[in-house]
Write an enzyme that holds these catalytic residues in place. Structure first.
Site, PDB file in Angstrom:
ATOM      1  N   LYS A 172       0.838  -1.208   0.000  1.00 26.27           N
ATOM      2  CA  LYS A 172       0.000   0.000   0.000  1.00 26.27           C
ATOM      3  C   LYS A 172       0.873   1.258   0.000  1.00 26.27           C
ATOM      4  O   LYS A 172       0.644   2.182  -0.770  1.00 26.27           O
ATOM      5  CB  LYS A 172      -0.931   0.025   1.234  1.00 26.27           C
ATOM      6  CG  LYS A 172      -1.864  -1.163   1.331  1.00 26.27           C
ATOM      7  CD  LYS A 172      -2.854  -1.019   2.482  1.00 26.27           C
ATOM      8  CE  LYS A 172      -2.230  -1.007   3.866  1.00 26.27           C
ATOM      9  NZ  LYS A 172      -1.574  -2.275   4.244  1.00 26.27           N
ATOM     10  N   ARG A 195      -9.411   0.872   8.779  1.00 22.19           N
ATOM     11  CA  ARG A 195      -9.011  -0.503   9.111  1.00 22.19           C
ATOM     12  C   ARG A 195     -10.101  -1.232   9.884  1.00 22.19           C
ATOM     13  O   ARG A 195      -9.908  -2.403  10.223  1.00 22.19           O
ATOM     14  CB  ARG A 195      -7.747  -0.468   9.975  1.00 22.19           C
ATOM     15  CG  ARG A 195      -6.450  -0.723   9.218  1.00 22.19           C
ATOM     16  CD  ARG A 195      -5.322  -0.573  10.222  1.00 22.19           C
ATOM     17  NE  ARG A 195      -4.111  -1.254   9.898  1.00 22.19           N
ATOM     18  CZ  ARG A 195      -3.034  -0.667   9.358  1.00 22.19           C
ATOM     19  NH1 ARG A 195      -3.077   0.583   9.005  1.00 22.19           N
ATOM     20  NH2 ARG A 195      -1.943  -1.356   9.185  1.00 22.19           N
ATOM     21  N   ARG A 252      11.826  -5.600   4.615  1.00 19.21           N
ATOM     22  CA  ARG A 252      11.683  -4.213   4.176  1.00 19.21           C
ATOM     23  C   ARG A 252      12.321  -3.191   5.120  1.00 19.21           C
ATOM     24  O   ARG A 252      12.472  -3.431   6.303  1.00 19.21           O
ATOM     25  CB  ARG A 252      10.224  -3.881   3.910  1.00 19.21           C
ATOM     26  CG  ARG A 252       9.388  -3.628   5.128  1.00 19.21           C
ATOM     27  CD  ARG A 252       7.960  -3.323   4.704  1.00 19.21           C
ATOM     28  NE  ARG A 252       7.108  -3.155   5.855  1.00 19.21           N
ATOM     29  CZ  ARG A 252       5.797  -2.967   5.766  1.00 19.21           C
ATOM     30  NH1 ARG A 252       5.211  -2.949   4.598  1.00 19.21           N
ATOM     31  NH2 ARG A 252       5.084  -2.799   6.853  1.00 19.21           N
ATOM     32  N   ARG A 267      11.400  -0.778  10.516  1.00 15.43           N
ATOM     33  CA  ARG A 267      10.353  -0.492  11.501  1.00 15.43           C
ATOM     34  C   ARG A 267      10.435  -1.493  12.649  1.00 15.43           C
ATOM     35  O   ARG A 267      10.714  -2.662  12.442  1.00 15.43           O
ATOM     36  CB  ARG A 267       8.980  -0.617  10.832  1.00 15.43           C
ATOM     37  CG  ARG A 267       8.564   0.649  10.150  1.00 15.43           C
ATOM     38  CD  ARG A 267       7.355   0.449   9.305  1.00 15.43           C
ATOM     39  NE  ARG A 267       6.254  -0.229   9.973  1.00 15.43           N
ATOM     40  CZ  ARG A 267       5.039  -0.333   9.450  1.00 15.43           C
ATOM     41  NH1 ARG A 267       4.793   0.194   8.257  1.00 15.43           N
ATOM     42  NH2 ARG A 267       4.078  -0.957  10.081  1.00 15.43           N
ATOM     43  N   ARG A 322      -0.320  -8.648  13.374  1.00 18.17           N
ATOM     44  CA  ARG A 322      -0.822  -7.654  12.414  1.00 18.17           C
ATOM     45  C   ARG A 322      -1.698  -8.328  11.355  1.00 18.17           C
ATOM     46  O   ARG A 322      -2.717  -7.778  10.951  1.00 18.17           O
ATOM     47  CB  ARG A 322       0.355  -6.910  11.772  1.00 18.17           C
ATOM     48  CG  ARG A 322       1.006  -5.959  12.772  1.00 18.17           C
ATOM     49  CD  ARG A 322       2.380  -5.522  12.344  1.00 18.17           C
ATOM     50  NE  ARG A 322       2.370  -4.695  11.158  1.00 18.17           N
ATOM     51  CZ  ARG A 322       3.446  -4.481  10.405  1.00 18.17           C
ATOM     52  NH1 ARG A 322       4.605  -5.060  10.720  1.00 18.17           N
ATOM     53  NH2 ARG A 322       3.383  -3.706   9.367  1.00 18.17           N
TER      54      ARG A 322
HETATM   55  P1  AMP Z   1       0.991   0.623   9.001  1.00 16.93           P
HETATM   56  O1  AMP Z   1       2.148   1.530   8.812  1.00 16.93           O
HETATM   57  O2  AMP Z   1      -0.197   1.028   8.164  1.00 16.93           O
HETATM   58  O3  AMP Z   1       1.343  -0.833   8.831  1.00 16.93           O
HETATM   59  O4  AMP Z   1       0.517   0.790  10.532  1.00 16.93           O
HETATM   60  C1  AMP Z   1       1.374   0.466  11.603  1.00 16.93           C
HETATM   61  C2  AMP Z   1       0.578   0.299  12.872  1.00 16.93           C
HETATM   62  O5  AMP Z   1      -0.091   1.529  13.197  1.00 16.93           O
HETATM   63  C3  AMP Z   1      -0.537  -0.732  12.803  1.00 16.93           C
HETATM   64  O6  AMP Z   1      -0.058  -2.055  13.044  1.00 16.93           O
HETATM   65  C4  AMP Z   1      -1.475  -0.234  13.899  1.00 16.93           C
HETATM   66  O7  AMP Z   1      -0.979  -0.543  15.187  1.00 16.93           O
HETATM   67  C5  AMP Z   1      -1.379   1.281  13.735  1.00 16.93           C
HETATM   68  N1  AMP Z   1      -2.383   1.785  12.776  1.00 16.93           N
HETATM   69  C6  AMP Z   1      -2.146   2.370  11.568  1.00 16.93           C
HETATM   70  N2  AMP Z   1      -3.288   2.727  10.980  1.00 16.93           N
HETATM   71  C7  AMP Z   1      -4.277   2.354  11.812  1.00 16.93           C
HETATM   72  C8  AMP Z   1      -5.704   2.430  11.753  1.00 16.93           C
HETATM   73  N3  AMP Z   1      -6.329   2.950  10.689  1.00 16.93           N
HETATM   74  N4  AMP Z   1      -6.407   1.939  12.806  1.00 16.93           N
HETATM   75  C9  AMP Z   1      -5.800   1.417  13.876  1.00 16.93           C
HETATM   76  N5  AMP Z   1      -4.465   1.290  13.994  1.00 16.93           N
HETATM   77  C10 AMP Z   1      -3.701   1.770  12.979  1.00 16.93           C
END
Ligand code: AMP
Length: 216
Positions: free
Chosen positions: A13, A88, A127, A161, A172
Site C-alpha cells: 500500500k 481498518r 523491508r 520499523r 498484524r
Molecule cells: P501501518 O504503517 O499502516 O502498517 O501501521 C502500523 C501500525 O499503526 C498498525 O499495526 C497499527 O498498530 C497502527 N495503525 C495504523 N493505521 C491504523 C488504523 N487505521 N487503525 C488502527 N491502527 C492503525
C-alpha cells in the site's frame, strides 16, 4: 480523485501510494506514518499508541479517526488523496463516509491489493525505509540504486520499523483478517471495490491501480 488502498500489511500500500501520489499530484495519507510521527514526537497520542503498535494490534478507532479528520480538512487534500492504512475497521469506514459527506466529497474507488500470506511475511521481514523521507525499500525486491542511499532524497539513514518482525507480523495479519477484511464486503456492497494483483511486479500493480482510477 480520492482513493483508499486496502490490503494486509506488506501488500504494498505504501509503495503504491508513493508511486501514484507522485504521478498524479495527490496527497498520501498514511495513518501508520502519522502515528509513528506522534510516537517519535512523544505526544499524548503517541504515548497511547506506542505499545499497541509494537504488539501489532490496532490503535483505538477514536484516536485514528480524530487524526484523519484533522488531516482531511487541510487544504492540500482538496485536489485528492490516497488513504493508505485507513480505514481498518468498519467503524473507521463509517466515520470516513461521514467526514467526506460533511466536506461534500466522496471516495472514487477502493483498490484492494491481494497478496498471499507467505509472500507478505517475506516482504515485511525484508523491508526498510528512509528515515528522512519515508521512501520504502526491500532487501531483495526493491533495493536502492546505490546501496545504503535513498533513491528519493539521498539520505543514508535507512531504517527498519520496530513492528516489522516475525512475531508482530502474525498479530498484524490477525488484526487484518479480524478487523479490516470485513471492509472488502463493505465496499463491494457500495460498488467501490476494485481488486488488483499485488503479487505482480511493483510497476504492474501501479498500472492496475492507474486503470482503476481511470475507470472510476
Ligand atoms: P501501518 O504503517 O499502516 O502498517 O501501521 C502500523 C501500525 O499503526 C498498525 O499495526 C497499527 O498498530 C497502527 N495503525 C495504523 N493505521 C491504523 C488504523 N487505521 N487503525 C488502527 N491502527 C492503525
Amino acid at each position: 480523485m480520492n482513493l483508499v488502498l486496502l490490503g494486509p500489511p506488506g501488500a504494498g500500500k505504501g509503495t503504491q501510494a508513493e508511486v501514484i501520489t507522485q504521478k498524479r499530484g495527490l496527497v498520501q495519507l498514511s495513518t501508520g506514518d502519522m502515528l509513528r510521527e506522534a510516537v517519535k514526537a512523544g505526544t499524548v497520542i503517541g504515548e497511547e499508541a506506542s505499545a499497541i503498535m509494537k504488539s501489532g494490534g490496532l490503535v483505538p478507532d477514536e484516536i485514528v479517526i480524530k487524526i484523519v479528520a484533522e488531516r482531511l480538512s487541510a487544504s492540500d487534500c482538496a485536489n485528492g488523496f490516497i488513504l493508505d492504512g485507513f480505514p481498518r475497521t468498519l467503524n473507521q469506514a463509517a466515520a470516513l463516509d461521514n467526514l467526506l459527506q460533511a466536506q461534500g466529497k466522496q471516495l472514487d474507488a477502493v483498490a484492494e491489493i491481494k497478496v498471499d500470506d507467505a509472500v507478505l511475511i517475506d516482504r515485511i521481514s525484508g523491508r526498510y525505509m528512509c528515515a528522512d523521507c519515508g521512501a520504502s525499500f526491500h532487501d531483495t525486491n526493491h533495493k536502492p540504486k546505490v546501496p545504503g542511499v535513498c533513491d528519493r532524497c539521498g539520505s543514508t539513514e535507512l531504517i527498519r520499523r520496530k513492528d516489522d518482525n516475525a512475531e508482530t507480523v502474525r498479530n498484524r495479519l490477525m488484526a487484518y483478517y479480524r478487523e479490516t477484511s470485513p471492509l472488502i464486503g463493505y465496499y463491494f456492497a457500495k460498488d467501490k471495490l476494485r481488486s488488483v494483483d499485488g503479487m505482480a511486479p511493483i510497476s504492474e500493480v501501479s498500472s492496475q491501480i492507474e486503470a482503476v482510477l481511470a475507470n472510476s
